[in-house]
Design a protein around this motif. Structure first.
Motif: not given
Length: 244
Positions: A115-116, A123-124, A128-138
């Protein structure tokens, strides 16, 4: 007659999936076309898994019988790479037992999903999945724990997949590789159609904080595809490795 296995990679962008189909370009079709050029007869292959249209592979494995006994593993690799299109590459070849079938012999399959989370990079776009939102990885990591182990994954299968929905996921890791690259690594024995992409779609809902991590456990237990989130796009997914 010798039997060989090959590990190969492919860019899935211009394929209608892995499995051979009439009148469309597939990975299996191109592989068997190359074998036919080499051996002057149709050679049928068996693969460790099937990927959907647009999905890539770093370590797909296929096996086939070789009608010319004098050929070595190196010969097979070189001959295939000389006849395959540029979006498929054989990394290695080795001789296997006569009854070796990579689909049934595999002990683990590892998928990577990228995920980008930045502005679109042309060029990507196919990788990748362009997803321009903040993700809470935890929170995504906490949610992923509910999916590990043996479960009925009906909520995460493709609607028309009638295979046994009980599957085992050994581990899901979610890593931040670069400031804007997130890797979701899923390790399991075998997967239902679109299962990994459906899992990613639901984990992203958690990352957006639209769902709590516990919602994933609820969706899993409801055993209904309608309860899960949408399917992540194919071009972020890679069959990374098959372990035997």
């Amino acid at each position: 007659m010798k039997r060989f296995a090959i590990e190969f990679s492919y860019d899935g962008t211009n394929f209608f999936g892995y499995q051979g189909q009439p009148n469309v370009r597939t990975v299996q079709g191109e592989l068997e076309n190359a074998l036919e050029k080499i051996f002057k007869q149709r050679i049928y292959t068996q693969a460790a898994g099937r990927t959907d249209a647009g999905v890539h592979a770093n370590g797909q494995v296929a096996a086939f019988n070789c009608p010319i006994d004098r050929l070595t593993s190196k010969d097979v690799k070189n001959a295939l790479n000389a006849n395959l299109p540029r979006d498929i590459y054989v990394k290695t070849a080795w001789e296997v037992e006569k009854n070796f079938n990579p689909r049934f012999a595999a002990k683990k399959r590892i998928y990577h999903y990228f995920i980008y989370t930045n502005e679109r990079d042309v060029f990507l776009r196919n990788y990748v999945w362009h997803f321009k939102y903040k993700l809470n990885i935890e929170k995504m990591r906490k949610a992923a724990k509910f999916l590990e182990g043996e479960h009925d994954f009906t909520s995460f299968k493709k609607g028309n997949d009638r295979k046994n929905p009980v599957r085992t996921i050994y581990r899901i890791r979610i890593l931040k590789l670069k400031p804007h690259i997130i890797l979701i690594r899923v390790e399991g024995i075998s997967f239902l159609r679109s299962m990994v992409r459906n899992i990613v779609g639901s984990l992203v809902k958690v990352g957006l904080e639209q769902w709590s991590p516990e919602k994933i456990k609820e969706v899993l237990e409801l055993r209904s595809r309608q309860e899960a989130a949408g399917t992540a796009p194919p071009h972020g997914l890679y069959l990374y490795k098959v372990i035997f």
